[in-house]
Design a protein around this motif. Structure first.
Motif, PDB file in Angstrom:
ATOM      1  N   HIS A   1       3.940  -0.012   2.644  1.00 51.81           N
ATOM      2  CA  HIS A   1       4.090  -0.976   3.624  1.00 51.81           C
ATOM      3  C   HIS A   1       2.838  -2.006   3.082  1.00 51.81           C
ATOM      4  O   HIS A   1       2.025  -1.480   2.459  1.00 51.81           O
ATOM      5  CB  HIS A   1       3.740  -0.514   5.070  1.00 51.81           C
ATOM      6  CG  HIS A   1       2.508   0.291   5.156  1.00 51.81           C
ATOM      7  ND1 HIS A   1       1.351  -0.553   5.442  1.00 51.81           N
ATOM      8  CD2 HIS A   1       1.915   1.493   5.390  1.00 51.81           C
ATOM      9  CE1 HIS A   1       0.274   0.416   5.809  1.00 51.81           C
ATOM     10  NE2 HIS A   1       0.821   1.571   5.614  1.00 51.81           N
TER      11      HIS A   1
ATOM     12  N   HIS B   1      -4.469   3.745  12.321  1.00 51.11           N
ATOM     13  CA  HIS B   1      -3.066   3.514  11.918  1.00 51.11           C
ATOM     14  C   HIS B   1      -2.277   2.859  13.189  1.00 51.11           C
ATOM     15  O   HIS B   1      -1.089   2.522  12.854  1.00 51.11           O
ATOM     16  CB  HIS B   1      -2.286   4.603  11.240  1.00 51.11           C
ATOM     17  CG  HIS B   1      -1.512   3.989  10.053  1.00 51.11           C
ATOM     18  ND1 HIS B   1      -0.341   3.197  10.236  1.00 51.11           N
ATOM     19  CD2 HIS B   1      -1.533   4.168   8.743  1.00 51.11           C
ATOM     20  CE1 HIS B   1       0.222   2.920   9.006  1.00 51.11           C
ATOM     21  NE2 HIS B   1      -0.815   3.280   8.059  1.00 51.11           N
TER      22      HIS B   1
ATOM     23  N   LEU C   1      -9.772   2.829   1.946  1.00 48.96           N
ATOM     24  CA  LEU C   1      -9.902   2.760   3.356  1.00 48.96           C
ATOM     25  C   LEU C   1      -9.750   3.936   4.301  1.00 48.96           C
ATOM     26  O   LEU C   1      -9.164   4.629   3.959  1.00 48.96           O
ATOM     27  CB  LEU C   1      -8.795   1.645   3.803  1.00 48.96           C
ATOM     28  CG  LEU C   1      -8.969   0.398   4.606  1.00 48.96           C
ATOM     29  CD1 LEU C   1     -10.058  -0.497   4.393  1.00 48.96           C
ATOM     30  CD2 LEU C   1      -7.641  -0.355   5.007  1.00 48.96           C
TER      31      LEU C   1
ATOM     32  N   HIS D   1      -6.433   7.633   9.414  1.00 43.65           N
ATOM     33  CA  HIS D   1      -5.785   7.669   8.013  1.00 43.65           C
ATOM     34  C   HIS D   1      -6.812   7.378   6.982  1.00 43.65           C
ATOM     35  O   HIS D   1      -7.592   6.380   7.207  1.00 43.65           O
ATOM     36  CB  HIS D   1      -4.594   6.608   8.004  1.00 43.65           C
ATOM     37  CG  HIS D   1      -4.237   6.618   6.892  1.00 43.65           C
ATOM     38  ND1 HIS D   1      -3.551   7.682   5.870  1.00 43.65           N
ATOM     39  CD2 HIS D   1      -3.814   5.708   5.936  1.00 43.65           C
ATOM     40  CE1 HIS D   1      -3.159   7.387   4.857  1.00 43.65           C
ATOM     41  NE2 HIS D   1      -3.207   5.936   4.704  1.00 43.65           N
TER      42      HIS D   1
ATOM     43  N   HIS E   1      -7.167   6.607   3.044  1.00 48.58           N
ATOM     44  CA  HIS E   1      -6.408   6.269   1.599  1.00 48.58           C
ATOM     45  C   HIS E   1      -6.915   7.446   0.397  1.00 48.58           C
ATOM     46  O   HIS E   1      -7.916   7.679   0.456  1.00 48.58           O
ATOM     47  CB  HIS E   1      -6.518   4.998   1.342  1.00 48.58           C
ATOM     48  CG  HIS E   1      -5.913   3.716   2.168  1.00 48.58           C
ATOM     49  ND1 HIS E   1      -5.736   2.521   1.835  1.00 48.58           N
ATOM     50  CD2 HIS E   1      -5.571   3.933   3.352  1.00 48.58           C
ATOM     51  CE1 HIS E   1      -5.350   1.878   2.581  1.00 48.58           C
ATOM     52  NE2 HIS E   1      -5.218   2.627   3.888  1.00 48.58           N
TER      53      HIS E   1
ATOM     54  N   TRP F   1       5.214   6.767   2.292  1.00 44.07           N
ATOM     55  CA  TRP F   1       5.718   5.794   2.499  1.00 44.07           C
ATOM     56  C   TRP F   1       5.023   4.442   1.868  1.00 44.07           C
ATOM     57  O   TRP F   1       3.708   4.668   1.551  1.00 44.07           O
ATOM     58  CB  TRP F   1       6.196   5.687   4.053  1.00 44.07           C
ATOM     59  CG  TRP F   1       5.154   5.674   4.963  1.00 44.07           C
ATOM     60  CD1 TRP F   1       4.334   6.559   5.146  1.00 44.07           C
ATOM     61  CD2 TRP F   1       4.873   4.544   6.203  1.00 44.07           C
ATOM     62  NE1 TRP F   1       3.552   6.468   6.202  1.00 44.07           N
ATOM     63  CE2 TRP F   1       3.657   5.011   6.713  1.00 44.07           C
ATOM     64  CE3 TRP F   1       5.323   3.201   6.140  1.00 44.07           C
ATOM     65  CZ2 TRP F   1       3.252   4.209   7.796  1.00 44.07           C
ATOM     66  CZ3 TRP F   1       4.758   2.645   7.285  1.00 44.07           C
ATOM     67  CH2 TRP F   1       3.898   3.149   8.066  1.00 44.07           C
TER      68      TRP F   1
ATOM     69  N   HIS G   1      -0.402  -4.201   3.506  1.00 43.50           N
ATOM     70  CA  HIS G   1      -1.891  -4.200   3.979  1.00 43.50           C
ATOM     71  C   HIS G   1      -2.364  -5.361   4.436  1.00 43.50           C
ATOM     72  O   HIS G   1      -3.679  -5.507   4.370  1.00 43.50           O
ATOM     73  CB  HIS G   1      -2.942  -3.218   3.322  1.00 43.50           C
ATOM     74  CG  HIS G   1      -3.318  -2.010   4.008  1.00 43.50           C
ATOM     75  ND1 HIS G   1      -4.231  -2.317   5.171  1.00 43.50           N
ATOM     76  CD2 HIS G   1      -3.152  -0.874   4.018  1.00 43.50           C
ATOM     77  CE1 HIS G   1      -4.488  -1.153   5.489  1.00 43.50           C
ATOM     78  NE2 HIS G   1      -4.089  -0.190   4.958  1.00 43.50           N
TER      79      HIS G   1
ATOM     80  N   HIS H   1       1.307   4.718   1.050  1.00 42.99           N
ATOM     81  CA  HIS H   1       0.359   5.603   2.068  1.00 42.99           C
ATOM     82  C   HIS H   1       0.545   7.090   1.960  1.00 42.99           C
ATOM     83  O   HIS H   1       1.561   7.608   1.564  1.00 42.99           O
ATOM     84  CB  HIS H   1       1.223   5.146   3.505  1.00 42.99           C
ATOM     85  CG  HIS H   1       0.752   6.016   4.701  1.00 42.99           C
ATOM     86  ND1 HIS H   1       0.168   5.496   5.682  1.00 42.99           N
ATOM     87  CD2 HIS H   1       0.480   7.224   5.080  1.00 42.99           C
ATOM     88  CE1 HIS H   1      -0.143   6.353   6.503  1.00 42.99           C
ATOM     89  NE2 HIS H   1       0.027   7.644   6.009  1.00 42.99           N
TER      90      HIS H   1
ATOM     91  N   HIS I   1       0.723  -1.162  -0.053  1.00 46.16           N
ATOM     92  CA  HIS I   1      -0.218   0.055   0.123  1.00 46.16           C
ATOM     93  C   HIS I   1       0.778   1.417  -0.128  1.00 46.16           C
ATOM     94  O   HIS I   1       2.056   1.202   0.609  1.00 46.16           O
ATOM     95  CB  HIS I   1      -0.733  -0.005   1.333  1.00 46.16           C
ATOM     96  CG  HIS I   1      -1.680   1.431   1.498  1.00 46.16           C
ATOM     97  ND1 HIS I   1      -2.234   2.002   0.665  1.00 46.16           N
ATOM     98  CD2 HIS I   1      -1.199   2.299   2.372  1.00 46.16           C
ATOM     99  CE1 HIS I   1      -2.868   3.084   1.087  1.00 46.16           C
ATOM    100  NE2 HIS I   1      -1.996   3.261   2.202  1.00 46.16           N
TER     101      HIS I   1
ATOM    102  N   HIS J   1      -8.988   4.081   8.560  1.00 49.73           N
ATOM    103  CA  HIS J   1      -8.610   3.077   9.568  1.00 49.73           C
ATOM    104  C   HIS J   1      -7.665   4.000  10.601  1.00 49.73           C
ATOM    105  O   HIS J   1      -7.181   5.020  10.169  1.00 49.73           O
ATOM    106  CB  HIS J   1      -8.126   2.145   9.161  1.00 49.73           C
ATOM    107  CG  HIS J   1      -6.882   2.168   8.288  1.00 49.73           C
ATOM    108  ND1 HIS J   1      -5.620   1.815   8.953  1.00 49.73           N
ATOM    109  CD2 HIS J   1      -6.417   2.558   7.053  1.00 49.73           C
ATOM    110  CE1 HIS J   1      -4.712   1.910   8.066  1.00 49.73           C
ATOM    111  NE2 HIS J   1      -5.168   2.121   6.920  1.00 49.73           N
TER     112      HIS J   1
HETATM  113 CU1  C2O Z   1      -0.330   3.302   6.068  1.00 48.59          CU
HETATM  114 CU2  C2O Z   1      -4.185   2.017   5.376  1.00 48.59          CU
HETATM  115  O1  C2O Z   1      -2.190   2.663   5.851  1.00 48.59           O
END
Ligand code: C2O
Ligand code: CU
Length: 531
Positions: free
Chosen positions: A185, A514, A510, A468, A470, A183, A187, A145, A143, A512
């Protein structure tokens, strides 16, 4: 209405999440369920409003259908993005690896065997073509970010793509949108709390800031291979909850500042996980990452909180910080001593380097864990400084200090639609809920393309949540003029905080917390474009 359609008014009831929900739930049934919630909640005095986005400005007609990740609208939005024609190719191979943390061998997962991953840097408008080759024993995704990218490349399994199975590949292919510090990462599960993370910098072809050195500092809380594994921590929280915290009342009234105080700016309970180490660019304090510069040079430091359960307070010994960007978007410079980053937040700061060696300290907010350390070194002679800085107790940046630059300001306007997000804990911390529901049981927050949308977040728990969204950068809503642009914002206990966005990036996105564990224990929902 069948019993299936009846929402529960008790968000802590097990029925709220264990009730099976057909995957192909129609929009009509969702709306009926939402309407029922409004009536039920309104009838019970003193019960939180669980309107689930179907408040006065929230109701959409029963004929609306979701705009999926492969819709023509998504393709049209991608085609409308400005492109340079340049293609940047990368490969990311997530897999098991052993890292050396100042002499300790640590088994974990990482991209291409390094944590953080080698930074990805490209220019706004460039095309990123990235080959993800999954060498993990588990499915995964990547993902991006903070990026307002095309929805089908957002990397959320079950919402925008299928998870990539072990041994399989996925080709990411998208246009890099706004310049700034971002960044990436996975998901999937709590993979974020392993070494699977990296910085993504989108350069501005017309960079307005002047600096000599560009340093990216990835802050991360580390337990994998040293303490308990992320999977074990998640299993324990799902089984035992938060221990004594679970019994704390979640009543009480809301305010604009919540329980924030000068001493405890994000409240009393700042995290539940104890980490043996806090790293900066994958390095522990015993073997710190060094930023090299010459005395008098101007530095841009890009701070990224890639932690899973830790907010960091960051300062550079002997220096003040000019904050010039928040979550990638430029702000009018503000000079402070220290900044606090919730998980997922970024700040870009400028400073003029003095002569010597100075600690760049990332102190876990409200935790007893050891502090993270990097070093700013401008002379050969100086020794490694201690992980201390008086600046940590100096002037702390607040969101209200920040004003977007004219080009980054969300135009003023009244919302076409409002959605409430009530954030709370259930079952003593075994589950975390948005509007009384976990992600599996969510009522999507519907929006139509082009609308201006207000998200009204209410923290009804005793813990802060870095919320957060998206695919968008919202604006802190404050009075006539919209405030700082962010994609991740700390909502402190008892706080009511509104953010505004323009629905200009169609798809399924999304929303959510974090905190990696809160998200996995349910605290996620989706912003769903419908036509
Ligand atoms: Cu860093 Cu749903 O994200
Ligand atoms: Cu949370």
């Amino acid at each position: 209405m069948s019993t299936d359609d009846h929402p529960t008014t008790d968000p802590t009831s097990p029925a709220a999440t264990s009730r099976p929900r057909p995957p192909a739930l129609t929009r009509r049934r969702v709306l009926l369920a939402g309407g029922g919630t409004v009536l039920a909640a309104g009838a019970a005095a003193g019960v939180d409003r669980l309107a689930g986005g179907n408040g006065s400005l929230g109701l959409l007609g029963p004929d609306s259908t979701p705009i999926g990740p492969h819709s023509p609208e998504v393709l049209a939005a991608e085609r409308a993005r400005t492109r340079t024609g340049r293609v940047v190719r990368r490969t990311l191979t997530p897999g098991p690896t052993t890292l050396d943390l100042a002499g300790r061998q640590v088994d974990t997962w990482a991209f291409n065997a390094t944590a953080p991953a080698t930074e990805i840097r490209l220019s706004s408008g460039d095309n990123l073509r990235l080959d993800l080759h999954n060498q993990l024993p588990d499915p995964t995704t990547v993902h991006w970010h903070g990026l307002a990218l095309r929805n089908d490349m957002d990397g959320v399994p079950g919402l925008t793509m299928d998870a990539v199975a072990p041994g399989e590949r996925f080709d990411y292919d998208f246009t890099a949108p706004h310049p700034g510090t971002y960044w990436f990462h996975p998901h999937v599960g709590v993979q974020l709390d392993t070494g699977l993370l990296g910085a993504l910098v989108i350069e501005d072809p017309r960079e307005p800031l002047a600096y000599d050195v560009d340093a990216v500092l990835v802050l991360d809380d580390w337990t994998d291979g040293l303490g308990r594994s992320p999977k074990a921590i998640l299993a324990e929280q799902a089984r035992d909850g938060m221990g004594s915290m679970g019994s704390m009342s979640s009543g009480g009234s809301l305010s604009a500042t919540g329980t924030a105080t000068r001493a405890q700016p994000i409240g009393e309970d700042t995290g539940d996980v104890t980490y043996p180490l806090h790293l900066v660019n994958g390095r522990p304090p015993a073997d710190p990452y060094v930023v090299h510069a010459r005395p008098g040079q101007r530095l841009r430091i890009r701070l990224i909180n890639a932690g899973s359960d830790t907010a960091y307070r960051v300062a550079v010994g002997g220096h003040r910080l000019d904050v010039v960007a928040a979550d990638g978007f430029p702000v009018e410079p503000v000079t402070v001593d220290t900044v606090l980053l919730g998980m997922g937040e970024r700040y870009d700061v400028l400073l003029t380097a003095d002569a010597g060696a100075f600690p760049i300290v990332s102190r876990p907010e409200g935790k007893q864990d050891p502090t993270g350390l990097a070093v700013l070194r401008t002379t050969d002679t100086a020794r490694t400084p201690r992980a201390e800085a008086n600046e940590l107790d100096g002037r702390l940046l607040a969101y209200t200090d920040l004003t977007p630059t004219p080009g980054a300001t969300l135009p003023p306007g009244r919302p076409d639609r409002e959605h409430d997000l009530s954030l709370r804990m259930a079952d003593g911390g075994r589950r975390w809920l948005i509007n009384g529901r976990t992600y599996a049981d969510r009522e999507p927050l519907d929006v139509r393309p082009g609308e201006r949308v207000r998200l009204r977040m209410e923290n009804r728990s005793t813990m802060f949540h870095p919320m957060h969204l998206h695919g968008h950068t919202f604006a802190l809503s404050r009075g006539a003029r919209p405030g700082v642009r962010k994609d991740t914002i700390n909502v402190v206990p008892r706080q009511r905080l509104d953010v505004d966005l323009v629905a200009d990036n169609p798809g399924q996105w999304l929303v959510h917390c974090h905190n990696a564990y809160h998200g996995e224990l349910g605290m996620m929902t989706s912003l769903s474009y419908v036509r």
